[in-house]
Write a protein that holds these residues in place. Structure first.
Motif, PDB file in Angstrom:
ATOM      1  N   PHE C 320      73.332  25.026  18.243  1.00 59.22           N
ATOM      2  CA  PHE C 320      73.827  24.037  19.013  1.00 59.22           C
ATOM      3  C   PHE C 320      75.027  23.403  18.814  1.00 59.22           C
ATOM      4  O   PHE C 320      74.958  23.277  17.603  1.00 59.22           O
ATOM      5  N   THR C 322      77.850  20.230  20.291  1.00 59.79           N
ATOM      6  CA  THR C 322      77.932  19.405  21.294  1.00 59.79           C
ATOM      7  C   THR C 322      79.039  19.827  22.368  1.00 59.79           C
ATOM      8  O   THR C 322      78.835  19.497  23.451  1.00 59.79           O
ATOM      9  N   ALA C 325      77.094  22.165  24.722  1.00 54.83           N
ATOM     10  CA  ALA C 325      76.400  21.317  25.542  1.00 54.83           C
ATOM     11  C   ALA C 325      77.230  20.620  26.387  1.00 54.83           C
ATOM     12  O   ALA C 325      76.780  20.515  27.579  1.00 54.83           O
ATOM     13  N   TRP C 326      78.223  19.873  26.489  1.00 61.05           N
ATOM     14  CA  TRP C 326      78.830  19.358  27.352  1.00 61.05           C
ATOM     15  C   TRP C 326      79.565  20.281  28.294  1.00 61.05           C
ATOM     16  O   TRP C 326      79.283  19.924  29.632  1.00 61.05           O
ATOM     17  N   GLY C 328      78.185  23.124  28.938  1.00 59.89           N
ATOM     18  CA  GLY C 328      77.171  23.789  29.884  1.00 59.89           C
ATOM     19  C   GLY C 328      76.632  22.808  30.877  1.00 59.89           C
ATOM     20  O   GLY C 328      76.471  23.084  31.784  1.00 59.89           O
ATOM     21  N   ASP C 329      76.397  21.484  30.371  1.00 64.31           N
ATOM     22  CA  ASP C 329      75.956  20.570  31.249  1.00 64.31           C
ATOM     23  C   ASP C 329      76.969  19.936  32.424  1.00 64.31           C
ATOM     24  O   ASP C 329      76.643  20.077  33.564  1.00 64.31           O
ATOM     25  N   SER C 330      78.159  20.031  31.987  1.00 66.07           N
ATOM     26  CA  SER C 330      79.074  19.683  33.045  1.00 66.07           C
ATOM     27  C   SER C 330      79.189  20.713  34.281  1.00 66.07           C
ATOM     28  O   SER C 330      79.180  20.733  35.380  1.00 66.07           O
ATOM     29  N   LEU C 332      77.024  22.908  34.981  1.00 69.82           N
ATOM     30  CA  LEU C 332      75.712  23.011  35.843  1.00 69.82           C
ATOM     31  C   LEU C 332      75.709  21.527  36.882  1.00 69.82           C
ATOM     32  O   LEU C 332      75.397  21.677  37.970  1.00 69.82           O
TER      33      LEU C 332
END
Lengths: 453, 453, 453
Positions: C320, C322, C325-326, C328-330, C332
């Protein structure tokens, strides 16, 4: 232009009367004013009512108001009709339009319009406009409620009402004599009459499969392995019932068309009526299809949340082989494409979309794409079963699993349809639909025209 | 048939004039021709314009054209109106229909139609048809834009315009005197006036909960554990804000109806107007509901992608117990069913679907199914909270989590609704809605008719 | 009221004749009766037909029936028209409305209506009502099929037919002389003419990208690593083709508008027609957009089932950080918001929703929100690529991956749009759209009116 002017002058003098200053009366009055009529309200208390009525209208006592126009709209509740009795003389020869509705069916022994006629025998009562709400009167007619149904004894009176309706932007349909009034009064009280049979079928099928699967899955596990998996009712069981009911209802939606074709083929003519049950079945195909879509939608949601349920996630064997992958991916892909077409069928069932389609386009979507949807969804279910059809462990307590049961009907429909589209059968059907009759003398002109071919 | 023939002959002679050969003028002219009118275009350069105008129409200079008809459509921009001044004499007594629109509200001190009237005082100016686009003139009226609003001083002139509108397939509504023209001219410039309040509420609620949850979740973690989980803003936080706003807005959609019932109950009559704020609130219920559906839709998507985010997947304890499974599955199942009903409510809000429903069917869906949806979604949220309501670790920095806050309003609405459907309260409400008034002499006939009961 | 009465009396005498007692004839007859006409059916066997015809109508032999009315609807198939030849004398001067349709285009050398005219030269033939089905005649006009197209030589005859159409609730459009009849007869036979080009583009793009990705992904793996991952065709490949085609088609939907603006800018006027290819392109923007939405919908479903495919689940590194994650989440979140707007655009394309929008509202949604959708979806795709644009391992066999190829067009469209909304360009465009012409003498009044600005 001289002529135009005199025509215009005659317009101006048309005046109608409205009894009643409630929501309905006021909305109707406003609309009449906007369409260029002079409007006179009749009220028990003309002075106190004058503040309520739309700007531009007059308000008088009932007797005085009734003198000012030939056409009088009665926007008063039936309970208060007795105030008309003393006016019977003034109302002689007038056209009274009864707008009233009841709170429930069979509230009174006779229709409101017939009761009104009995109170004022000298007037010509026309039932009409009651299917409109005050809201739609004010905001103008839109699509479906553009139609105003009327009935009454006098042709003249009905013509006068039709003329007003057309000027208000509605299209009036004469439904016959005053004895039809009860039907018109029941109309706004009906609650999805065409949805009842399909809803009953949906509920019946859901209940039947729910209990069948409850026994096979949950009670079986409890009895044979003493395992409590009752929590599976909420998602796993629901996700079995939904697709099963959806597939069965989709095939029920296409079965009557196939049966009708075979009946025409057997009879050798299209000029004999179908039996009543088939007619009724064919009339609720749209509702069957939409309910099937609803169940398919729930099935999709129930399937997509499976990976979220980490608390019941089983450790599946991650053993990979290409056959399994092909089968699994094809199963999912067919389901997705089937659902996509399903949604397309649903969208083209929307009234405003149907209206933009030509007859041929509509039949292409609902028949060709419809059967394709059925085919994809049936194949999706067969792939779900895969090789379990032959394994004996599938048949707990000697009963087949739900998905096998639900495959029977769609498979039959698809087979019959396949028969119908073989060239030789198809040719005969097409000729019958064009008016050909087996055994009939084809030289006789037929007084008939198919629905746009 | 003799009579029929003479009627037809009179039809043929009707002629109208159109000034202006732009998009609007040409489309209108074509439509007039198709409806059987003779059309004469007026143009500054009749020779160069003759190639542009629809086949079958004539084109003349303005002065000559104006002589040929009583009714003249002015399809010219307001900036160019001054060319009409020298024609003032020929236009005396003619009906001038002002079709013009502006680029923005309050562009000019007075309405275009009033300006036109001031330039040609001898003519009878009617404002109208300006809410139609050239496109909808050419392709014919459809549903909502079948309505043509007109206004003007002369009743005769307006009647002439109404007659043309009806023949073109439109339904014309007289809105009053020429002073209303400004309103009609502002109409095509308006941008979702009924959506403004609901949109502001949605944005306000989203912002408030976003910051509340930002502090509670992300800043709290940073301050107390020095952990940077700011990436959670994009999905996790969004997936908390969406359902919260959705549920609050759904209850805001049903709250005014409940309040109105209590107000009627308190007042003992339905004949007094609701306060303005309540009226306005009730008029935007549909918009509130549709926005709530939008947020629910996003919530569904945000939830379904959770398992795809492998990079933030926490290793949840896979410890299994039946209670957790029951709770989790019920939570998901209620959410799915609630969303299914939500979508159904949305579909029945489509104009073309509403039109096919009787009043009783519409109220069944929007009221009964609507409250059921609220109940399911509220239960879904309670199950989400489950036993965390009592655990003190839930209350970081002494603040309750977002889902608790959002449960207040729907719970209140459901409780109030529950009160309203208890038999004794329900009976009183029904009587009031039927026109009964507390303390009034019930023998008096009321001049009123409920909206179809 | 004296006057009213005499008007009504004249209504009553209107009588029309219908030849043919098939579905079409009977439905038309019923509707005519409901609209207040007297209806006389003409039949070869009047006695045996009398049980079929709607209650209230008369049935006579053809010759007798034709004497009773001026207007005769011919609801008989073209093959049987020869029965009219012996009636030619009685039909002299009558208006014959030809309702017939054919089974396919070019079935006969001349239009049915022209053939009818040649058989009965003394009558005035009007083609019309053939675009309606018996069903829509019986159930009344709804939205789009309210329009009835007619054509014929005699203006008088057409006026008589128009008058009947209006009373039935339709709006009749005169399309010209009888030579147009063939076009009207082809109308119900057409199958999605406006969808053909967009469908071909969609199929072409899908096929091209399918084979491109098949080679790059599956054949490459087989050749270089001897790995058989052919099962990926069903889901993984489909889930690459769908978003690529969707994004390209969405940009194709907005590209013509941008091109048109630049063309106007270059020409300095809006008064010159666009080239034909651009016109045709602009007319199928709605269809391009809806197909793009369909592909986006499939992409969403294909994406959401990824976690269900446990049998192909790879063990992703759960490392993991950050940034990942940022990103990937953005990625989606942008996809979800983009899809939400996409669906909103689709809903506002429904005919009944469009009708409730003012011109400004429609253009706000389809232009502003449309470009925002394109922006979100493009950003979603860029985030998908992320830092792989620069890594050489991305370019297998020196070919770029599919998502890079599909980014070209939307990026160009967005850049051009960005140029157009810079203040100085925007000002010029707005002035041109208001009628300003570069180099023209602005003091000349223009005979033009923009579509509602």
């Amino acid at each position: 232009t001289q002529k135009d002017h005199s025509d215009l002058a005659s317009f101006q003098s048309e005046r109608v009367c409205v009894f009643g200053t409630g929501d309905m009366g006021r909305s109707l009055g406003l609309r009449l004013l906007q369409a260029g009529y002079g409007v006179v309200f009749g009220s028990r208390r003309p002075h106190s009512s004058s503040s309520l009525i739309p700007h531009g209208a007059q308000v008088l006592g009932h007797a005085a108001a009734s003198q000012s126009a030939h056409l009088i709209f009665i926007a008063v509740q039936r309970e208060h009709y007795d105030f008309l009795v003393p006016l019977a003389n003034q109302l002689k020869g007038k056209v009274l339009v009864d707008l009233s509705n009841n709170l429930r069916k069979n509230q009174y022994p006779e229709a409101n319009a017939e009761y009104l006629q009995s109170l004022v025998p000298g007037a010509e009562v026309v039932k009409g406009f009651n299917t409109l709400s005050a809201w739609s009167l004010q905001n103008g007619p839109s699509d479906a409620n553009r139609q105003v149904y009327i009935c009454g004894e006098s042709v003249e009176a009905k013509q006068a009402v039709i003329a007003v309706a057309i000027k208000l932007g509605f299209s009036a349909l004469d439904q016959g004599f005053l004895s039809v009034a009860r039907e018109l009064e029941d109309f706004p009280l009906q609650l999805f009459p065409q949805w009842r049979l399909p809803l009953r079928i949906a509920i019946g099928l859901s209940a039947a499969f729910f209990f069948y699967l409850l026994i096979r899955d949950i009670i079986y596990a409890y009895v044979t392995q003493s395992k409590d998996i009752s929590f599976r009712i909420m998602v796993s069981l629901a996700n079995k019932v939904c697709p099963i009911v959806s597939l069965i209802m989709l095939s029920l939606c296409y079965l009557p068309g196939v049966l009708a074709s075979f009946l025409q083929l057997y009879r050798g003519t299209k000029y004999r009526r179908f039996p009543d049950w088939l007619d009724r079945w064919m009339l609720c195909r749209k509702q069957l299809g939409l309910l099937a879509l609803g169940f398919a939608f729930l099935h999709v949601l129930y399937t997509l949340i499976i990976p979220i349920r980490y608390y019941v996630r089983e450790n599946r064997t991650t053993q990979f082989d290409t056959t399994t992958a092909w089968r699994g991916d094809s199963y999912l892909s067919l389901g997705i494409l089937g659902f996509g077409l399903y949604v397309l069928l649903g969208i083209t069932s929307l009234p405003s979309v149907i209206n933009t389609l030509s007859w041929r386009e509509f039949s292409f979507i609902q028949s060709k794409l419809g059967h394709l949807t059925l085919l994809l969804c049936t194949a999706h279910t067969y792939l779900y079963g895969w090789n379990r059809f032959l394994s004996s462990s599938t048949y707990k307590w000697y009963t087949p699993p739900g998905y096998m049961l639900c495959l029977v009907l769609p498979s039959v429909v698809l087979l019959l349809k396949l028969l119908l589209i073989t060239p030789c059968v198809d040719r005969t059907i097409t000729r019958i639909r064009q008016g050909w009759e087996r055994g009939a003398d084809q030289r006789n002109p037929k007084d008939s025209q198919p629905l746009i071919p």
